[in-house]
Design an enzyme around this catalytic site. Structure first.
Site, PDB file in Angstrom:
ATOM      1  N   GLU A  50       0.855  -1.193   0.000  1.00 24.74           N
ATOM      2  CA  GLU A  50       0.000   0.000   0.000  1.00 24.74           C
ATOM      3  C   GLU A  50       0.892   1.245   0.000  1.00 24.74           C
ATOM      4  O   GLU A  50       1.972   1.235   0.600  1.00 24.74           O
ATOM      5  CB  GLU A  50      -0.894  -0.079   1.256  1.00 24.74           C
ATOM      6  CG  GLU A  50      -1.789   1.085   1.550  1.00 24.74           C
ATOM      7  CD  GLU A  50      -2.915   1.294   0.564  1.00 24.74           C
ATOM      8  OE1 GLU A  50      -2.597   1.546  -0.608  1.00 24.74           O
ATOM      9  OE2 GLU A  50      -4.098   1.259   0.967  1.00 24.74           O
ATOM     10  N   ASP A  51       0.463   2.293  -0.686  1.00 23.03           N
ATOM     11  CA  ASP A  51       1.250   3.523  -0.690  1.00 23.03           C
ATOM     12  C   ASP A  51       1.208   4.218   0.667  1.00 23.03           C
ATOM     13  O   ASP A  51       2.222   4.604   1.220  1.00 23.03           O
ATOM     14  CB  ASP A  51       0.769   4.473  -1.813  1.00 23.03           C
ATOM     15  CG  ASP A  51      -0.747   4.610  -1.856  1.00 23.03           C
ATOM     16  OD1 ASP A  51      -1.427   4.086  -0.948  1.00 23.03           O
ATOM     17  OD2 ASP A  51      -1.259   5.232  -2.805  1.00 23.03           O
ATOM     18  N   ASP A  98      -3.819   5.575   6.267  1.00 23.61           N
ATOM     19  CA  ASP A  98      -4.329   6.789   6.903  1.00 23.61           C
ATOM     20  C   ASP A  98      -5.257   6.370   8.057  1.00 23.61           C
ATOM     21  O   ASP A  98      -4.785   6.117   9.159  1.00 23.61           O
ATOM     22  CB  ASP A  98      -5.042   7.564   5.785  1.00 23.61           C
ATOM     23  CG  ASP A  98      -5.641   8.874   6.190  1.00 23.61           C
ATOM     24  OD1 ASP A  98      -5.189   9.913   5.721  1.00 23.61           O
ATOM     25  OD2 ASP A  98      -6.607   8.862   6.956  1.00 23.61           O
TER      26      ASP A  98
HETATM   27  P1  IMP Z   1      -7.336   4.681   4.637  1.00 26.28           P
HETATM   28  O1  IMP Z   1      -8.361   3.632   4.328  1.00 26.28           O
HETATM   29  O2  IMP Z   1      -7.961   5.889   5.306  1.00 26.28           O
HETATM   30  O3  IMP Z   1      -6.152   4.147   5.421  1.00 26.28           O
HETATM   31  O4  IMP Z   1      -6.826   5.264   3.276  1.00 26.28           O
HETATM   32  C1  IMP Z   1      -5.991   4.607   2.442  1.00 26.28           C
HETATM   33  C2  IMP Z   1      -6.005   5.181   1.044  1.00 26.28           C
HETATM   34  O5  IMP Z   1      -6.399   6.564   1.041  1.00 26.28           O
HETATM   35  C3  IMP Z   1      -4.642   5.165   0.441  1.00 26.28           C
HETATM   36  O6  IMP Z   1      -4.451   4.011  -0.306  1.00 26.28           O
HETATM   37  C4  IMP Z   1      -4.629   6.374  -0.455  1.00 26.28           C
HETATM   38  O7  IMP Z   1      -5.145   6.029  -1.720  1.00 26.28           O
HETATM   39  C5  IMP Z   1      -5.582   7.328   0.187  1.00 26.28           C
HETATM   40  N1  IMP Z   1      -4.875   8.342   0.995  1.00 26.28           N
HETATM   41  C6  IMP Z   1      -4.725   8.397   2.327  1.00 26.28           C
HETATM   42  N2  IMP Z   1      -4.043   9.484   2.711  1.00 26.28           N
HETATM   43  C7  IMP Z   1      -3.718  10.140   1.580  1.00 26.28           C
HETATM   44  C8  IMP Z   1      -2.974  11.350   1.315  1.00 26.28           C
HETATM   45  O8  IMP Z   1      -2.480  12.075   2.211  1.00 26.28           O
HETATM   46  N3  IMP Z   1      -2.849  11.675   0.010  1.00 26.28           N
HETATM   47  C9  IMP Z   1      -3.357  10.944  -1.019  1.00 26.28           C
HETATM   48  N4  IMP Z   1      -4.062   9.823  -0.816  1.00 26.28           N
HETATM   49  C10 IMP Z   1      -4.237   9.413   0.482  1.00 26.28           C
END
Ligand code: IMP
Length: 180
Positions: A102-103, A106
């Site tokens: 995963e990149d 968050d």
């Molecule tokens: P989560 O489910 O909230 O952990 O989000 C994960 C996904 O949200 C990542 O794979 C990214 O595609 C996107 N994401 C989370 N934070 C950022 C950010 O700061 N910039 C761009 N994309 C983000």
């Protein structure tokens, strides 16, 4: 400090491409040591991961495979709780050593949902590797991130594959949203 404008918002350079390459090399070394002779399969989560995946795999000193899935959870600069799986798993992962790639993590909601799904597939092992992690944004306290490139503040970032409404993925470094 270099700044860029993406979709009308100003971003400040946070990690140069050289900084990122150092982080990627360290991750690749750890994974190469841990997975010697195991031929792991990376399950890379599109879209944002494509640059990281390409760099990481070229730094590995072990045999491995890669497959891609595509999910969408972000809307603009906001993480949403509904995760849409746009391209599903198209390989047999049973008895395989799987590493989710995963990149950025968050809230952790995307990873938590994926792990839940993969736990039912009888994999030999399951680990998570992410380039960036925002610990202060995490909502899934039980989520274990096995390989983390760098912990970063809870600020929106673009570049190195990461987008702001599809823009900014092409930037070589990672840029942080400027908050006035
Ligand atoms: P989560 O489910 O909230 O952990 O989000 C994960 C996904 O949200 C990542 O794979 C990214 O595609 C996107 N994401 C989370 N934070 C950022 C950010 O700061 N910039 C761009 N994309 C983000």
């Amino acid at each position: 400090m270099q700044t860029v404008t993406v979709n009308g918002k100003e971003f400040i350079e946070y990690l140069t491409n050289e900084d990122i390459q150092e982080i990627v090399k360290k991750l690749a070394k750890r994974i190469s040591n841990d997975y010697k002779g195991k031929n792991p399969i990376f399950l890379a989560v599109l879209n944002g991961v494509y640059v990281f995946a390409a760099d990481l795999l070229r730094e590995l000193s072990i045999n491995c495979e890669i497959s891609f899935i595509k999910v969408r959870s972000y809307d603009g600069m906001q993480s949403s709780n509904t995760i849409k799986q746009l391209i599903g798993i198209d390989v047999d992962l049973s008895n395989r050593h799987v590493i989710i790639l995963e990149d950025i993590v968050d809230t952790g909601n995307t990873m938590q949902q994926l792990v839940k799904q993969l736990c039912q597939l009888n994999t030999a092992s399951l680990k998570i590797c992410c380039l960036l992690f925002k610990p202060d944004a995490l909502q899934q306290a039980n989520l274990v991130l096995d390989y983390v490139g760098k912990n970063i503040p809870d600020k929106f970032v673009v570049g190195y594959g990461l987008d702001f409404d599809e823009a900014g993925r092409h930037l070589g470094g990672v840029y942080q949203l400027k908050i006035d």
